[in-house]
Structure formats: C-alpha cells, structure tokens
Design an enzyme around this catalytic site. Structure first.
Site, PDB file in Angstrom:
ATOM      1  CB  SER A 104      -0.951  -0.034   1.209  1.00 12.86           C
ATOM      2  OG  SER A 104      -1.928   0.980   1.125  1.00 12.86           O
ATOM      3  CD  GLU A 199      -1.750  -4.174  -3.942  1.00 12.82           C
ATOM      4  OE1 GLU A 199      -2.948  -4.399  -3.724  1.00 12.82           O
ATOM      5  OE2 GLU A 199      -1.049  -3.459  -3.204  1.00 12.82           O
ATOM      6  CG  HIS A 268      -4.680  -2.943  -0.818  1.00 14.84           C
ATOM      7  ND1 HIS A 268      -3.699  -2.381  -1.615  1.00 14.84           N
ATOM      8  CD2 HIS A 268      -4.809  -2.148   0.270  1.00 14.84           C
ATOM      9  CE1 HIS A 268      -3.263  -1.274  -1.037  1.00 14.84           C
ATOM     10  NE2 HIS A 268      -3.916  -1.108   0.106  1.00 14.84           N
TER      11      HIS A 268
END
Length: 300
Positions: A104, A199, A268
C-alpha cells in the site's frame, strides 16, 4: 530466520487501531518472533499519522540500525510514507539491510530502497492489516520468503491468465496508485525492463485505466517483460460486467506482447496475503495453469 528472532514493528504512515496492532503483535509472537514495538507503532498524530514525519522516520532508521533486529514489519499503510522519502538515510540502511514488510502506502519506500540500494523488499503482510486476522497471511509464501526458500504462487493463490505467455525478469512494482503518485519526481520507480506486479484496492475500472495509461505515457512500462496483477480488491463494480476490469487491462495493454496474469492475492486482499519478494529474479508461466516461480531466494 531462526526461531526467536527479534523483529521490529513500526508505523511509517497512518495510525492503526490499537486492538489490531496488539492482535498483529500477538500473531507475530505465535510465529516464534521476539517482537519489539517501536515508540510510535501505537502513536497518533493529527490528522491521521502515527507520529510526526521526524518521529516516524526516526523509528524506521532505528529499526534498521539496531543489529539485533532481523526484520521490520509495518503496522499498516494508509498515508504518509512520502513524507519520509527525502530524508531516508540510504547510507545507514545500506549498512544494515534487512527485510521490510509492507505494501500500500509503503510501496514508495520499498521501490526507492530497491532502486537506490538494491534492497530486496517484501510486498506482504503487515501487523495491523493482516497478521491480526485469523486468515490474513499466506503462511507458505511468508515462511519461504524469510527462510531462503524460493517462493511459488499459482492458482491456489488466485492467479489466472489474461494473456498467455512466459516471461522472466527482476520483480518490481506494488500498489498502482502509489507508483503513479511518484511520477514526475526523483522517487519514481525504475520499472522499465522488469517483471511487474501491480495491485490496488477500491479503484473503479476507469480509474485503473487512467493510472495504467499514465504509466504508459510516463514510459514506465517500456521493456516490461510480463505483468502480474493482484486481486484488485473492490475494483469491480457490482453494476458492471464482472470482467470489465479484465477488458480494461487488456485494452490499455493491447500493444504488449508478453504474458498478463491477474488475481494474485498479495497486498490489498480478501484473505491469505501472499509474500512477494521484490528485487530478485522470477518467471511467470501463463500456460494452462499459471504459476509465478521465483528463481532466487529472498534471503541468504
């Protein structure tokens, strides 16, 4: 790493719920680690950080510098890692390299350290995002990555084929929105010629389209050998075709001749976060049953 290894828990970005941090630390201890929460791992600083930029950076530097710490786990991502980039002590970190687990918002730190120092990053589970959950961690890849076993992931980890083929290269990448956020800065990732993992979470298909297109225009896909997309959690709208995101990716990358796969649960994810070492050689085989196979181990 041997049983009883000392590991640090730090919070370079947003603060996390105390019960999740405590649950993650307890889970790491059940894995046999001696867990050292650093001063601001449970901290809060307005408006949404775990501490000031100086405090968060100091914790990270101290975790790298401590010779007794063998790995570093972030609590969560959120936002704030970009405040650390300009003052990261690359010389200190180069002298004390060790696994840094995160994804992230942490993508910007991990890609910068990989590009500048060749430091292998671990796109994988975090304490207050994954370890606190009963099914939050893919145990096989986590254990393999830390213990010098070559990581493998395939259909059981969600991988499926969008475009067949086979490719090899050094793994790079991370959270797409964070990769895009660095474009135009000296911290932009050096993805060219790599095997690229991408992602994200909660981005609508047109937003994924826009970010991928921006990476194309920035030349960041030049020479990429293969694309592996993550689970792309909550990136498909219930009001649209279930394969709309697949269509978007294939259209934006319609010029690309190599393999494209999607669905790999790393970052995630809904469950079982797969640990992907970044910065070492791997191959994607998108034929019949797809498989991502590392050709090197992540640690000596």
């Amino acid at each position: 790493m041997a049983a009883g290894a000392r590991v640090a828990v730090v919070a370079p970005a947003s603060n996390a719920k105390i019960e999740r941090i405590e649950g993650g630390i307890a889970a790491l201890r059940r894995h046999g680690f001696q867990v050292i929460p650093f001063p601001h791992a449970t901290g809060k600083s307005a408006p949404y950080f775990s501490g000031t930029a100086e405090e968060r950076l100091a914790d990270l530097h101290e975790a790298f510098a401590d010779p007794d710490i063998e790995a570093i786990f972030c609590t969560r991502g959120g936002y704030g890692s970009n405040y650390l980039l300009e003052d990261l002590d690359l010389e200190l970190i180069a002298k004390h390299p060790k696994p840094l687990f995160g994804y992230s918002d942490l993508t910007v730190v991990q890609t910068w350290l990989l590009d500048e120092l060749g430091l292998v990053g671990f796109h994988g589970p975090m304490a207050a995002a994954d370890f606190y959950r009963e099914d939050g961690v893919d145990e096989a890849s986590f254990s393999d990555a830390l213990n010098g076993v070559k990581v493998t992931a395939g259909v059981p980890q969600g991988l499926r084929i969008l475009k067949p083929g086979r490719a090899q290269g050094v793994m790079h990448g991370g959270c797409l929105s964070m990769l895009v956020s660095t474009l135009g800065t000296r911290f932009a990732p050096q993805t060219e010629g790599r095997l690229l993992f991408i992602e994200d979470v909660g981005a609508k298909p047109y937003q994924i389209d826009r970010m991928l297109r921006q990476m194309v225009l920035a030349g960041k896909f030049d020479g990429v050998t293969g694309f592996i997309f993550g689970e792309m959690l909550e990136c498909a709208s219930p009001n649209t075709s279930p394969d709309l995101l697949d269509q978007v990716i294939l259209r934006v990358l319609d010029w690309f001749d190599g393999p494209i796969a999607i669905g790999l649960r790393s970052g995630h994810v809904s469950r079982g976060n797969v640990t992907l070492p970044m910065g070492i050689e791997a191959e994607i085989v998108a034929e019949e049953e797809p498989v991502l196979r590392y050709l090197e181990s992540a640690v000596d």
